[in-house]
Design an enzyme around this catalytic site. Structure first.
Site, short mmCIF file in Angstrom:
data_model
loop_
_atom_site.label_atom_id
_atom_site.label_comp_id
_atom_site.label_asym_id
_atom_site.label_seq_id
_atom_site.Cartn_x
_atom_site.Cartn_y
_atom_site.Cartn_z
N ASP A 96 0.87 -1.19 0.00
CA ASP A 96 0.00 0.00 0.00
C ASP A 96 0.91 1.24 0.00
OD1 ASP A 96 -3.21 0.25 1.59
OD2 ASP A 96 -2.16 1.78 0.40
N ASP A 191 -2.82 4.81 -2.51
CA ASP A 191 -3.76 5.50 -1.63
C ASP A 191 -4.12 6.88 -2.20
OD1 ASP A 191 -4.95 5.47 1.13
OD2 ASP A 191 -3.78 7.31 1.30
N GLU A 232 -6.67 4.11 -5.65
CA GLU A 232 -7.88 4.43 -4.90
C GLU A 232 -8.35 5.81 -5.33
OE1 GLU A 232 -7.54 5.79 -0.95
OE2 GLU A 232 -9.34 4.81 -0.26
N HIS A 301 -10.88 -1.83 4.25
CA HIS A 301 -10.65 -1.38 5.64
C HIS A 301 -11.33 -0.05 5.95
CE1 HIS A 301 -7.81 0.69 3.12
NE2 HIS A 301 -7.65 1.55 4.08
N ASP A 302 -11.92 0.57 4.91
CA ASP A 302 -12.59 1.87 5.12
C ASP A 302 -14.10 1.75 5.11
OD1 ASP A 302 -10.25 3.58 2.94
OD2 ASP A 302 -10.20 3.30 5.12
O1 TEU Z 1 -8.94 6.59 2.20
C1 TEU Z 1 -9.40 7.76 1.58
C2 TEU Z 1 -10.74 8.17 2.09
O2 TEU Z 1 -11.19 9.23 1.80
C3 TEU Z 1 -11.54 7.20 2.93
O3 TEU Z 1 -10.76 6.73 3.93
C4 TEU Z 1 -12.76 7.87 3.53
O4 TEU Z 1 -13.06 7.32 4.77
C5 TEU Z 1 -13.95 7.69 2.62
O5 TEU Z 1 -15.01 8.40 3.17
C6 TEU Z 1 -14.33 6.25 2.49
O6 TEU Z 1 -14.99 5.79 3.62
C7 TEU Z 1 -7.54 6.34 2.15
C8 TEU Z 1 -7.24 5.14 3.03
O7 TEU Z 1 -7.88 3.98 2.50
C9 TEU Z 1 -7.74 5.46 4.42
O8 TEU Z 1 -7.63 4.34 5.30
C10 TEU Z 1 -6.94 6.64 4.95
O9 TEU Z 1 -7.50 7.05 6.19
C11 TEU Z 1 -6.96 7.84 3.98
O10 TEU Z 1 -6.82 7.48 2.61
C12 TEU Z 1 -5.80 8.77 4.28
O11 TEU Z 1 -4.60 8.11 3.90
#
Ligand code: TEU
Length: 512
Positions: A96, A191, A232, A301-302
Site C-alpha cells: 500500500d 492511496d 484508490e 478497511h474503510d
Molecule cells: O482513504 C481515503 C478516504 O477518503 C476514505 O478513507 C474515507 O473514509 C472515505 O469516506 C471512504 O470511507 C484512504 C485510506 O484507505 C484510508 O484508510 C486513509 O484514512 C486515507 O486514505 C488517508 O490516507
C-alpha cells in the site's frame, strides 16, 4: 496488461490480522503463520495495508519512514521473509503506497519546519487558509507555530499533503518505490492517488491539471506497466478512474461507484437502501462497456461490511455472504477480497464511542455532538458506517480474543466471534470459506465464460445476470419470490433449491 487480469487479491489489515508477539496488535509473523490458510482460498496477491513506520494516528496511513517497517509489525527482514514465503505459495505481495501525504513525524516535515530548509517546499504552505475542507472534517489547513504559516492537509492534521509540484518530492518517492520493487514487491495499491495533482489556490483537490502527467511519470520511473497497480479514487467518477488505467498509468482503479449508491446526496453518514436498478446500471457498465481490467471490490478497511449494509448479517448471514460473492465473483476483472469476508464476518456495531479508534469516526462523533445531536442518534449513524466495523480483529476461533491475540487487542473483538470464526466456518457443511473457494476456482478455470457480455435485469428485488453459459439469480430481499428458474445448478447458497422459487437472500447460478 492482460497478464495482470483474472487475479484474486486478498487484502489484509495487518494491525487486525494475527498477533504473535502478545502486544494486542497484528504483525507480519502472524501473516506468515496464516499463509497456508490464504493459499487455500486460491488467491494470487496479498495486499497489505501500510506496515511502514508510523505514529498510527491513521493506522499506518500516516507514514513517518517509507523505508522502515514499523516495529509494531516487525522488521524489514520479516517483510522480506513474508515476500519469500508468499512466493513459495505462488502469492505475490502488493504494498500500500501512501504518496499523497506523510506523517508530520516524517523527517521531511520535521526539517521543513526549520528555516530555509530544502524540505520546506516538500509540503504546501500558505499565509492564510482558504475554504477547502479536510476529508476528516474541519479546515484542510493546519497552522504551524514553528513556521508561522498554514500547511495543507486533506486528512488528519498529522498528515501533511506532499507538494507533487516539487520534482524532488517525486524523485524521492520513485526511489522509495524502486527500493521495494527491488525487495520483491510485485503489486501496489495507491492511496488516494487522484489527489496528487491538487492545486489548492484554485480550489482543486481531485485530478488536478497535472495529474495525468504525474501518473505517467510515476509509472515510467517505477512500475513500467509490468506490475499490478490499483489506484484508490474516491474523488473521481467511474469514467475519470478508467481514464487513469492504461500503459502510461495504472492497471486498474477503485472508483467505489456501487458503494456510493447508498450515500444520500453523497453523504456516506446518511445511508439509504441499495437500489438494484442503479446497481445493475453500474455493473452493466463494468461488464459491457469498459474494455480495461475492472477492480471488483465489495469490502475494504474503510467500509462497513457489505453484508451488514446491503443484506442480512443475522439469520441470513451466510446466504448473504454467498450471494455477494456469487454476483461479484462472476464478473470480469480482478477480484478483491477483504480479510474476514470469506467467513462472513459482520459489522461490530459498537454502541459506545469509547470502543472506536478511527480518527475519521471520532472526528465525526465530535462534529455531530457540536451540532447538538443526541448520543443515541449519533451512535446509530456511527455503528452502521464507521470504518472500525472493518478493522476489528480477524476471528480465527472461539478461544479468547477470537484467537487473534493472547492479550486484549487494540480494538475490541466482535462479540459474535463464538459463532463466526474461521475454525467453525471451515468445518461447517455450509461453509462460506469453501463457497468462496469454489467461486474462485470456477473463475480460474472458466474465465473465458466469465468475460463474455452480460445482460442484467431487475424488478428491484431480484437481480439476474445472464451470460452465454450461465445465469445468476440473486434475491436481495427477505421475501419468497416465485420466478421461473432452470434446474442445472452451478452454484446455490441454500442446501437444496426449490422449483421456480427464490427464498430470502437466495442466489443460484444455472447452466444454460
Ligand atoms: O482513504 C481515503 C478516504 O477518503 C476514505 O478513507 C474515507 O473514509 C472515505 O469516506 C471512504 O470511507 C484512504 C485510506 O484507505 C484510508 O484508510 C486513509 O484514512 C486515507 O486514505 C488517508 O490516507
Amino acid at each position: 496488461m492482460r497478464d495482470l487480469e483474472n487475479k484474486v487479491i486478498y487484502q489484509i489489515y495487518p494491525k487486525s490480522f494475527k498477533d504473535t508477539t502478545g502486544n494486542g496488535y497484528g504483525d507480519i509473523n502472524g501473516i506468515i503463520e496464516k499463509l497456508d490458510y490464504i493459499q487455500d482460498l486460491g488467491v494470487d496477491y496479498i495486499w497489505l495495508s501500510p506496515c511502514c513506520k508510523s505514529p498510527q494516528n491513521d493506522n499506518g496511513y500516516d507514514i513517518s519512514d517509507y523505508m522502515q517497517i514499523d516495529e509494531l509489525f516487525g522488521t524489514n527482514e520479516d517483510y522480506e521473509r513474508l515476500i519469500k514465503e508468499a512466493k513459495k505459495r505462488n502469492i505475490k505481495i502488493m504494498m500500500d503506497l501512501v504518496l499523497n501525504h506523510t506523517s508530520s513525524e516524517h523527517i521531511w516535515f520535521k526539517k521543513a519546519l526549520q528555516k530555509d530548509s530544502r524540505y520546506y517546499d516538500y509540503y504546501i504552505w500558505r499565509d492564510e487558509p482558504n475554504d477547502i475542507n479536510s476529508m476528516f472534517g474541519g479546515s484542510a489547513w493546519a497552522y504551524s507555530e514553528e513556521v508561522g504559516k498554514y500547511y495543507f492537509r486533506l486528512f488528519d492534521k498529522t498528515q501533511p499533503d506532499l507538494n507533487w509540484e516539487n520534482e524532488n518530492v517525486r524523485k524521492d518517492l520513485y526511489e522509495m518505490i524502486n527500493y521495494w520493487i527491488g525487495k520483491g514487491v510485485e503489486g501496489f495499491r495507491l492511496d488516494v492517488i487522484d489527489l496528487i495533482g491538487k492545486e489548492p489556490d484554485k480550489m482543486i483537490t481531485g485530478k488536478g491539471p497535472k495529474f495525468y502527467e504525474y501518473l505517467k511519470e510515476l509509472n515510467n520511473n517505477t512500475f513500467k506497466d509490468k506490475i499490478l497497480t490499483v489506484g484508490e479514487c474516491w474523488c473521481s467518477t467511474i469514467d475519470e478512474s478508467y481514464k487513469m488505467c492504461n500503459k502510461d498509468g495504472l492497471t486498474q482503479a477503485f472508483h467505489f461507484t456501487h458503494q456510493c449508491l447508498t450515500h444520500t446526496y453523497g453523504d456516506k453518514w446518511n445511508q439509504s437502501k441499495i437500489n438494484l436498478y442503479k446497481l445493475c446500471d453500474c455493473i452493466n457498465k463494468w461488464e459491457n462497456e469498459y474494455t480495461g481490467i475492472e477492480a471488483i471490490v465489495m469490502n475494504n478497511h474503510d467500509l462497513p461490511r457489505l453484508i451488514s449494509l446491503w443484506l442480512n448479517d443475522n439469520e441470513y448471514r451466510k446466504e448473504s455472504a454467498k450471494l455477494l460473492i456469487t454476483l461479484f465473483g462472476l464478473l470480469k476483472g480482478n477480484l478483491y477480497i477483504y480479510q474476514g469476508e470469506e467467513i462472513g464476518m459482520t459489522n461490530a456495531y459498537f454502541n459506545s464511542i469509547d470502543k472506536y479508534r478511527d480518527v475519521e469516526t471520532l472526528n465525526k462523533y465530535n462534529e455531530l455532538k457540536e451540532k447538538g445531536l443526541s448520543e443515541d442518534s449519533i451512535m446509530e449513524i456511527i455503528k452502521l458506517v464507521s470504518r472500525d466495523n472493518a478493522r476489528i480483529p480477524m476471528q480465527w476461533d472461539d478461544t479468547k480474543n477470537a484467537g487473534f491475540s493472547d492479550v486484549a487487542p487494540w480494538i475490541d473483538v466482535n462479540d459474535n466471534y463464538n459463532k463466526i470464526n474461521v475454525k467453525k466456518d471451515i468445518n461447517s457443511e455450509d461453509s462460506v470459506f469453501n463457497y468462496y473457494k469454489n467461486i474462485i476456482k470456477f473463475r480460474k478455470e472458466n474465465y473465458e465464460k466469465i468475460e463474455k457480455k452480460a445482460t442484467f435485469n431487475t424488478d428491484g428485488k431480484i437481480i439476474s445476470m445472464e451470460k452465454e453459459d450461465f445465469i445468476v439469480y440473486a434475491n436481495f430481499t427477505n421475501e419468497n419470490i416465485e420466478i421461473p428458474l432452470g434446474n442445472d445448478i452451478l452454484f446455490k447458497n441454500y442446501e437444496n433449491t426449490k422449483n421456480n422459487l427464490l427464498r430470502p437472500f437466495e442466489t443460484i447460478v444455472v447452466k444454460k
